[in-house]
Design a protein around this motif. Structure first.
Motif, PDB file in Angstrom:
ATOM      1  N   VAL A  77       0.861  -1.173   0.000  1.00 49.29           N
ATOM      2  CA  VAL A  77       0.000   0.000   0.000  1.00 49.29           C
ATOM      3  C   VAL A  77       0.899   1.224   0.000  1.00 49.29           C
ATOM      4  O   VAL A  77       1.699   1.409   0.909  1.00 49.29           O
ATOM      5  N   PHE A  97      -7.549   4.739   4.323  1.00 49.03           N
ATOM      6  CA  PHE A  97      -7.698   6.106   4.829  1.00 49.03           C
ATOM      7  C   PHE A  97      -6.489   6.399   5.689  1.00 49.03           C
ATOM      8  O   PHE A  97      -6.160   5.617   6.580  1.00 49.03           O
ATOM      9  N   PHE A 106      -5.881   3.165   7.809  1.00 48.38           N
ATOM     10  CA  PHE A 106      -7.009   2.310   8.157  1.00 48.38           C
ATOM     11  C   PHE A 106      -7.632   1.707   6.902  1.00 48.38           C
ATOM     12  O   PHE A 106      -7.599   2.322   5.845  1.00 48.38           O
ATOM     13  N   ILE A 108     -10.855   0.795   4.734  1.00 43.02           N
ATOM     14  CA  ILE A 108     -12.232   1.263   4.626  1.00 43.02           C
ATOM     15  C   ILE A 108     -12.990   0.349   3.667  1.00 43.02           C
ATOM     16  O   ILE A 108     -12.391  -0.281   2.796  1.00 43.02           O
ATOM     17  N   GLN A 109     -14.274   0.268   3.834  1.00 50.21           N
ATOM     18  CA  GLN A 109     -15.072  -0.625   3.012  1.00 50.21           C
ATOM     19  C   GLN A 109     -15.628   0.103   1.801  1.00 50.21           C
ATOM     20  O   GLN A 109     -15.722   1.327   1.791  1.00 50.21           O
ATOM     21  N   VAL A 132      -6.854   6.145  -1.973  1.00 48.30           N
ATOM     22  CA  VAL A 132      -6.443   6.532  -0.625  1.00 48.30           C
ATOM     23  C   VAL A 132      -7.160   7.820  -0.248  1.00 48.30           C
ATOM     24  O   VAL A 132      -7.114   8.796  -0.995  1.00 48.30           O
ATOM     25  N   LEU A 133      -7.849   7.780   0.871  1.00 46.13           N
ATOM     26  CA  LEU A 133      -8.496   8.985   1.389  1.00 46.13           C
ATOM     27  C   LEU A 133      -7.623   9.561   2.499  1.00 46.13           C
ATOM     28  O   LEU A 133      -6.999   8.805   3.243  1.00 46.13           O
ATOM     29  N   TYR A 134      -7.576  10.883   2.583  1.00 47.14           N
ATOM     30  CA  TYR A 134      -6.794  11.529   3.636  1.00 47.14           C
ATOM     31  C   TYR A 134      -7.697  12.403   4.471  1.00 47.14           C
ATOM     32  O   TYR A 134      -8.649  12.998   3.956  1.00 47.14           O
ATOM     33  N   GLY A 135      -7.385  12.487   5.725  1.00 51.17           N
ATOM     34  CA  GLY A 135      -8.174  13.333   6.602  1.00 51.17           C
ATOM     35  C   GLY A 135      -7.746  13.131   8.039  1.00 51.17           C
ATOM     36  O   GLY A 135      -6.561  12.974   8.304  1.00 51.17           O
ATOM     37  N   VAL A 136      -8.706  13.104   8.931  1.00 54.22           N
ATOM     38  CA  VAL A 136      -8.394  12.952  10.348  1.00 54.22           C
ATOM     39  C   VAL A 136      -9.220  11.810  10.918  1.00 54.22           C
ATOM     40  O   VAL A 136     -10.419  11.709  10.644  1.00 54.22           O
ATOM     41  N   CYS A 137      -8.571  10.953  11.686  1.00 56.60           N
ATOM     42  CA  CYS A 137      -9.266   9.801  12.248  1.00 56.60           C
ATOM     43  C   CYS A 137      -9.983  10.211  13.542  1.00 56.60           C
ATOM     44  O   CYS A 137      -9.674  11.248  14.125  1.00 56.60           O
TER      45      CYS A 137
END
Lengths: 145, 145
Positions: A77, A97, A106, A108-109, A132-137
DNA sequence: ATTGGTGCAAATGCTTTGCATCCCG
DNA sequence: CGGGATGCAAAGCATTTGCACCAAT
């Protein structure tokens, strides 16, 4: 590349201290990856594996990764600007993510397969894809645990 | 880290041969990235830039990449198991296609933004995303040129 | 003259590889 | 015993950094 050398550059046998040997380290590494259930870097795999099998070396981690990738039982990945992470394949198709705060990745489905297929330019043959998603967990958004 | 050292470990000045200096190498690097119009690795940038400015060093490439990333004028594109590639930002939002045969990375148009937003799990805050398609590019499918 | 950019080479860090040894059959 | 797996250390690369020097102001 091993043992001490004499004045002529020849290897002196028997100069390396004995190492505790462990067999089937591969099973240890697989267990680490399965339990994490998210992509791990080689260094992270090493740390977790050494907790179960002290003395396990980084070379074994890399060799196992290579073997499993060749078999197709492990997938890489990629995250921009970072070392590759690896996870057990054979799970349901999914994506990832990454948290900008803590760097964790993480699973994600779900997957907009059809929508992605439409992006393929004429003349190109699409075989697979990665999202790939980026952000805040959740923990990093300051949510109560 | 430079010049020769005397027996006391001190640097002996003037021991480094003169290097041809070029100024504003940054503009050369930017031009390389603009003309390529697809993500390039640091090594590829170096090769292309040296063709225009002989003597340009790899350190300058990395330093320029770092500066431009900080400014936000350059973005990293991650491909699993490979070194990061970089491309000028500010273009329209887009994604990438990598050929399995020749490893080249191409820009592709379009983006299923809304579909991706639906993938975001509860509790996560989505900020951005990246899509990479894999397959075979037209030249590598054996099409006549 | 001063400031910042740059080439070079050393340093750093990650990954791969050579070799001897050890485990298991 | 023999083949494969493994630990260790060296090698191989990519990237970063220290330093002196050059270029433009």
């Amino acid at each position: 590349m091993n043992g001490e050398k004499n004045h002529f550059g020849e290897t002196v046998p028997g100069t390396r201290p004995r190492a505790r040997r462990r067999t089937r380290q591969r099973s240890v590494i697989q267990r680490v990856l399965l339990e994490a259930n998210r992509p791990l870097s080689p260094q992270a795999i090493l740390l977790a594996a050494q907790a179960m099998a002290p003395g396990l070396g980084i070379a074994t981690v890399y060799r196992t990764i290579h073997t499993m990738m060749t078999e197709g039982t492990l997938v890489a990945v990629g995250i921009p600007g970072e070392a590759a992470r690896y996870e057990i394949s054979g799970k349901e198709h999914h994506h990832h993510f990454q948290c900008r705060e803590c760097d964790a990745v993480f699973d994600i489905q779900g997957c907009p397969t059809d929508d992605l297929a439409k992006l393929t330019p004429k003349g190109f043959r699409l075989e697979s894809h990665q999202v790939v998603l980026y952000g805040v967990c959740p923990p990093c958004t300051g949510m109560p645990s």
